[in-house]
Design a protein around this motif. Structure first.
Motif, mmCIF file in Angstrom:
data_model
loop_
_atom_site.group_PDB
_atom_site.id
_atom_site.type_symbol
_atom_site.label_atom_id
_atom_site.label_comp_id
_atom_site.label_asym_id
_atom_site.label_seq_id
_atom_site.Cartn_x
_atom_site.Cartn_y
_atom_site.Cartn_z
ATOM 1 N N LEU A 233 -3.783 -18.010 -1.756
ATOM 2 C CA LEU A 233 -4.737 -17.472 -0.800
ATOM 3 C C LEU A 233 -4.598 -18.225 0.517
ATOM 4 O O LEU A 233 -4.378 -19.428 0.539
ATOM 5 C CB LEU A 233 -6.168 -17.613 -1.330
ATOM 6 C CG LEU A 233 -6.449 -16.966 -2.691
ATOM 7 C CD1 LEU A 233 -7.871 -17.271 -3.129
ATOM 8 C CD2 LEU A 233 -6.220 -15.466 -2.626
ATOM 9 N N ALA A 234 -4.725 -17.517 1.594
ATOM 10 C CA ALA A 234 -4.553 -18.141 2.914
ATOM 11 C C ALA A 234 -5.701 -19.097 3.212
ATOM 12 O O ALA A 234 -6.863 -18.806 2.936
ATOM 13 C CB ALA A 234 -4.484 -17.063 3.987
ATOM 14 N N GLY A 235 -5.362 -20.254 3.790
ATOM 15 C CA GLY A 235 -6.373 -21.207 4.218
ATOM 16 C C GLY A 235 -6.929 -22.041 3.080
ATOM 17 O O GLY A 235 -6.734 -21.755 1.904
ATOM 18 N N GLY A 236 -7.643 -23.101 3.453
ATOM 19 C CA GLY A 236 -8.284 -23.951 2.468
ATOM 20 C C GLY A 236 -7.354 -24.999 1.888
ATOM 21 O O GLY A 236 -6.133 -24.962 2.060
ATOM 22 N N THR A 237 -7.939 -25.945 1.186
ATOM 23 C CA THR A 237 -7.186 -26.990 0.511
ATOM 24 C C THR A 237 -6.691 -26.469 -0.828
ATOM 25 O O THR A 237 -7.477 -25.965 -1.628
ATOM 26 C CB THR A 237 -8.072 -28.226 0.278
ATOM 27 O OG1 THR A 237 -8.586 -28.685 1.535
ATOM 28 C CG2 THR A 237 -7.284 -29.341 -0.386
ATOM 29 N N PRO A 238 -5.391 -26.560 -1.113
ATOM 30 C CA PRO A 238 -4.886 -26.001 -2.378
ATOM 31 C C PRO A 238 -5.367 -26.794 -3.584
ATOM 32 O O PRO A 238 -5.691 -27.975 -3.498
ATOM 33 C CB PRO A 238 -3.368 -26.086 -2.218
ATOM 34 C CG PRO A 238 -3.138 -27.166 -1.220
ATOM 35 C CD PRO A 238 -4.315 -27.108 -0.275
ATOM 36 N N TRP A 239 -5.405 -26.096 -4.702
ATOM 37 C CA TRP A 239 -5.733 -26.774 -5.958
ATOM 38 C C TRP A 239 -4.879 -28.015 -6.143
ATOM 39 O O TRP A 239 -3.700 -28.044 -5.777
ATOM 40 C CB TRP A 239 -5.446 -25.850 -7.138
ATOM 41 C CG TRP A 239 -6.421 -24.741 -7.349
ATOM 42 C CD1 TRP A 239 -7.772 -24.750 -7.106
ATOM 43 C CD2 TRP A 239 -6.131 -23.452 -7.908
ATOM 44 N NE1 TRP A 239 -8.331 -23.559 -7.467
ATOM 45 C CE2 TRP A 239 -7.350 -22.740 -7.968
ATOM 46 C CE3 TRP A 239 -4.963 -22.841 -8.363
ATOM 47 C CZ2 TRP A 239 -7.430 -21.445 -8.460
ATOM 48 C CZ3 TRP A 239 -5.036 -21.543 -8.865
ATOM 49 C CH2 TRP A 239 -6.258 -20.861 -8.903
#
Length: 351
Positions: free
Chosen positions: A186-192
């Motif tokens: 998913l675009a954006g955010g801190t990855p798992w």
């Protein structure tokens, strides 16, 4: 002054850790914990220095104990009564242990409670009974299934979280807490956080027993597999599972797996480096129980690797035998998820 909490069915203290340790989000004070697992209580005492009792909660309550006054009660009644893995779950008495949980909530004067359980709780008839009883006590409630990976744990672990609050004095919570991590697709955010993030720095394990050495190596030990087991491990490619074992080494594959042509895609599987781990259960050291083979080394994951995948810092001290400690890990709440809940609860109490 720190807000006070009681942790029921506390286990080793993964949930306590998230609530009391600012690294995970909480800054509460744990004043009491109880669990029927003696070794888990010793672990809890070792790490939190707060009173803890190894006892059956119903027998303890029957003794009319002095229950501390607190702001919040947290805990996870034993989940096996709700779990799909338990074929006798409809008749399992552990489904009703929310009742003593609410008795402690009432006796402690807590204004908020947070209960954690397997995802199946949300669709169970017991949830309706629990919510009804909480409503009679003056609590509003909300229940959602949350994934620990969304809050920074390097593990996919979906759990039902039930929050209750005294509606007369506490505002509705911002529930569920906003995720801190997300699917990298998913675009954006801190990855798992991934298996690689959690364990790739560890050297090969040493020995087969717990060692009196500094962490992380004290719990980074292996097993004593047979030659046949090692050949099975070597037949499973990166990301593979029991079906790859059957394809690459049919002669080494148990007959029961050959006959079972569907399901069980995690059995005898390798963890993926660049994903969160699967749910860590109490027998993670047995690859026939799930996707618990190391991503590239020909062995099951170690206790230290399991602890890291659960989100425990290396300095957290576990007490007990190898089996005791594995049980404590598999039954724990990742402290990252607990920390997100702790921040939410603290905001509610501060209003």
């Amino acid at each position: 002054m720190k807000y006070r909490l009681i942790d029921l069915f506390c286990g080793a203290g993964g949930m306590t850790l998230g609530f009391v340790d600012p690294r995970f989000g909480g800054s509460f004070e744990c004043v009491f914990g109880i669990d029927s697992d003696w070794a888990a209580i010793k672990t809890h005492e070792r790490n939190f220095r707060s009173p803890a009792l190894a006892a059956d909660i119903e027998a303890w309550l029957d003794q009319s104990p002095q229950i501390p006054h607190v702001d919040v009660v947290i805990g996870g009644p034993p989940c096996q009564g709700f779990s799909l893995l338990n074929k006798n779950r409809l008749d399992d008495s552990r489904r009703e242990l929310w009742e003593p949980f609410l008795r402690v909530v009432a006796a402690s004067g807590a204004r908020i409670f947070v209960m954690e359980n397997v995802a199946e709780l949300k669709s169970s008839p017991e949830l309706k009974a629990l919510v009804s009883r909480a409503s009679e006590m003056g609590f509003e409630t909300a229940c959602e299934v949350l994934n620990a990976a969304d809050y920074g744990a390097p593990q996919h672990r979906k759990r039902a979280i039930l929050v209750g609050w005294k509606s007369a004095t506490i505002p509705s919570p911002p529930f569920p807490p906003p995720p801190s991590h997300s699917d990298p697709a998913l675009a954006g955010g801190t990855p798992w956080r991934t298996v690689r993030d959690a364990i790739s720095d560890l050297p090969p394990p040493e020995g087969v027993e717990i060692r009196h050495s500094p962490p992380p190596m004290n719990l980074h030990f292996g097993r004593s597999p047979t030659d046949k087991s090692v050949q099975r491990y070597k037949s499973v490619p990166p990301g593979g599972n029991r079906f790859d074992l059957q394809k690459n080494a049919r002669a080494l594959t148990p007959d029961c797996w050959i006959r079972k042509t569907s399901g069980g895609t995690d059995l005898f599987g390798r963890l993926w480096w660049d994903r969160p781990s699967v749910t860590i259960r109490t027998e993670f050291f047995k690859p026939e129980k799930g996707r618990y083979l190391h991503p590239v080394q020909h062995r099951p994951i170690t206790h230290r690797e399991a602890a890291r995948l659960m989100g425990f810092p290396d300095e957290f001290e576990f007490v007990g035998t190898k089996i005791d400690i594995a049980k404590q890990m598999g039954n724990a709440v990742p402290p990252q998820l607990a920390g997100a809940l702790a921040k939410m609860v603290e905001e509610m109490l501060a209003v």
